[in-house]
Design a protein around this motif. Sequence first.
Motif, PDB file in Angstrom:
ATOM      1  N   GLY A 104       1.777  44.579  36.473  1.00  0.00           N
ATOM      2  CA  GLY A 104       2.218  43.196  36.379  1.00  0.00           C
ATOM      3  C   GLY A 104       1.004  42.393  35.966  1.00  0.00           C
ATOM      4  N   ASP A 105       1.191  41.314  35.224  1.00  0.00           N
ATOM      5  CA  ASP A 105       0.054  40.541  34.695  1.00  0.00           C
ATOM      6  C   ASP A 105       0.537  39.141  34.379  1.00  0.00           C
ATOM      7  OD1 ASP A 105      -2.030  39.452  33.148  1.00  0.00           O
ATOM      8  OD2 ASP A 105      -1.345  40.492  31.332  1.00  0.00           O
ATOM      9  N   HIS A 106       0.265  38.188  35.293  1.00  0.00           N
ATOM     10  CA  HIS A 106       0.606  36.835  34.859  1.00  0.00           C
ATOM     11  C   HIS A 106      -0.310  35.789  35.465  1.00  0.00           C
ATOM     12  CE1 HIS A 106       3.553  35.676  38.133  1.00  0.00           C
ATOM     13  NE2 HIS A 106       3.547  36.973  38.288  1.00  0.00           N
ATOM     14  N   GLY A 167      -1.029  37.151  23.715  1.00  0.00           N
ATOM     15  CA  GLY A 167      -0.216  37.920  24.641  1.00  0.00           C
ATOM     16  C   GLY A 167      -0.066  39.346  24.119  1.00  0.00           C
ATOM     17  N   HIS A 168       0.751  40.142  24.841  1.00  0.00           N
ATOM     18  CA  HIS A 168       0.730  41.588  24.562  1.00  0.00           C
ATOM     19  C   HIS A 168       1.907  42.293  25.195  1.00  0.00           C
ATOM     20  CE1 HIS A 168      -0.781  41.924  28.738  1.00  0.00           C
ATOM     21  NE2 HIS A 168      -1.349  40.774  28.445  1.00  0.00           N
ATOM     22  N   GLY A 169       2.201  43.475  24.683  1.00  0.00           N
ATOM     23  CA  GLY A 169       3.119  44.364  25.373  1.00  0.00           C
ATOM     24  C   GLY A 169       2.488  44.815  26.678  1.00  0.00           C
ATOM     25  N   VAL A 198       6.971  42.356  27.556  1.00  0.00           N
ATOM     26  CA  VAL A 198       5.777  41.673  27.037  1.00  0.00           C
ATOM     27  C   VAL A 198       5.239  40.664  28.045  1.00  0.00           C
ATOM     28  CG1 VAL A 198       6.405  41.910  24.593  1.00  0.00           C
ATOM     29  CG2 VAL A 198       7.183  39.897  25.880  1.00  0.00           C
ATOM     30  N   ALA A 199       3.953  40.358  27.874  1.00  0.00           N
ATOM     31  CA  ALA A 199       3.317  39.244  28.559  1.00  0.00           C
ATOM     32  C   ALA A 199       3.152  38.139  27.524  1.00  0.00           C
ATOM     33  CB  ALA A 199       1.968  39.665  29.123  1.00  0.00           C
ATOM     34  N   ILE A 200       3.844  37.033  27.748  1.00  0.00           N
ATOM     35  CA  ILE A 200       3.719  35.878  26.844  1.00  0.00           C
ATOM     36  C   ILE A 200       2.826  34.871  27.552  1.00  0.00           C
ATOM     37  CG2 ILE A 200       4.984  34.021  25.681  1.00  0.00           C
ATOM     38  CD1 ILE A 200       7.348  35.948  25.395  1.00  0.00           C
ATOM     39  N   GLU A 201       1.766  34.409  26.864  1.00  0.00           N
ATOM     40  CA  GLU A 201       0.746  33.647  27.578  1.00  0.00           C
ATOM     41  C   GLU A 201       0.034  32.618  26.705  1.00  0.00           C
ATOM     42  OE1 GLU A 201      -2.697  35.959  28.901  1.00  0.00           O
ATOM     43  OE2 GLU A 201      -1.831  37.755  28.039  1.00  0.00           O
ATOM     44  N   PRO A 202       0.683  31.458  26.489  1.00  0.00           N
ATOM     45  CA  PRO A 202      -0.006  30.414  25.717  1.00  0.00           C
ATOM     46  C   PRO A 202      -1.324  29.989  26.364  1.00  0.00           C
ATOM     47  CG  PRO A 202       2.099  29.610  26.607  1.00  0.00           C
ATOM     48  CD  PRO A 202       2.039  31.073  26.874  1.00  0.00           C
ATOM     49  N   PHE A 231      -0.698  29.645  30.908  1.00  0.00           N
ATOM     50  CA  PHE A 231       0.417  30.084  31.750  1.00  0.00           C
ATOM     51  C   PHE A 231       0.971  31.374  31.153  1.00  0.00           C
ATOM     52  CE2 PHE A 231       0.099  25.582  32.599  1.00  0.00           C
ATOM     53  CZ  PHE A 231       0.372  25.474  33.955  1.00  0.00           C
ATOM     54  N   GLU A 232       1.373  32.294  32.026  1.00  0.00           N
ATOM     55  CA  GLU A 232       1.815  33.610  31.549  1.00  0.00           C
ATOM     56  C   GLU A 232       2.973  34.124  32.405  1.00  0.00           C
ATOM     57  OE1 GLU A 232      -1.278  36.577  31.892  1.00  0.00           O
ATOM     58  OE2 GLU A 232      -0.212  37.994  30.611  1.00  0.00           O
ATOM     59  N   HIS A 233       3.981  34.644  31.730  1.00  0.00           N
ATOM     60  CA  HIS A 233       5.090  35.337  32.393  1.00  0.00           C
ATOM     61  C   HIS A 233       5.221  36.738  31.799  1.00  0.00           C
ATOM     62  CE1 HIS A 233       7.233  32.835  35.214  1.00  0.00           C
ATOM     63  NE2 HIS A 233       7.574  31.900  34.359  1.00  0.00           N
TER      64      HIS A 233
HETATM   65 MG    MG Z   1      -1.796  39.131  29.772  1.00  0.00          MG
END
Ligand code: MG
Length: 274
Positions: A104-106, A167-169, A198-202, A231-233
């Motif tokens: 997990g990564d947010h 961001g990234h898979g 994916v991790a989307i992270e503006p 911020f990242e989800h």
């Molecule tokens: Mg990330």
Amino acid sequence: MIITKNPEEIELMRESALIVSKTLGMLAPHIKPGVTTLELDKMAEEFIRDHGAEPGFLGLYDFPNSLCMSPNAQVVHGVPNDKPMEEGDIISIDCGALKNGFYGDHAYTFEVGEVKPEVKELLDATKESLYVGIREFKAGNRVGDVGYAIQKYTEDRGYGVVRELVGHGLGATMHEDPEMPNYGKRGRGKKFIEGMVVAIEPMINLGTKRIKQLPDGWTILTADNKPSAHFEHNVALVDGKPQLLSTFDYIYDALGIESDEEDEFKAQVYGKEL
Ligand code: MG
Ligand code: MG
């Protein structure tokens, strides 16, 4: 190559994402003037281990701590230290957890006490751009559609979109295909496929999009030393639609903030039945 996950694997990834969500929620009430990022890092490491997981960042590419703590002009990858935080600071806390072989990564950018209105607006716009981007993570779309949406939303408001970090898979490794830039062109890039996560992270700057790196080899900060938000989800593509694996609700519960942003997001994505 994009590594898709089956429904069982997506549930394991949700478990890892929620450990991070709970960690951020646990930290939230402690983020006050006087606390140090190193103190918060120790609390997070203990909490993650107590939940049967490993800190996802500790030792990853030789990173020395469990949290990336990036205050004010720092964009990402800040290293925890013993400097007390001050009233009016902001701090991006990025947290990883590894459990059952999945990461997990947010991340969330917190306010320390009262922040300036222009900084608060940056935080609100960056968080909104996250959902604007996630809504484009759907069947038929491509990587560029998410990036375009985030870039358009934030540049229209005069902010700088960091180019060098993306961001990234996400899966059994922290960074998988595809890269998910926060800028792009509609209809360009890899096509989204069912079961990808994916991790989307503006990462959005109040001023210039340009960045620089500190001599520590980690910390990225804005070239003009103006504040930056992050911020990242974690999101899975299920039945052609984006499904949030992480949540900010633990943060809101801990801080007594009323927020229906995730319900609103779900209503937009799934229609009125939720
Ligand atoms: Mg990330
Ligand atoms: Mg992260």
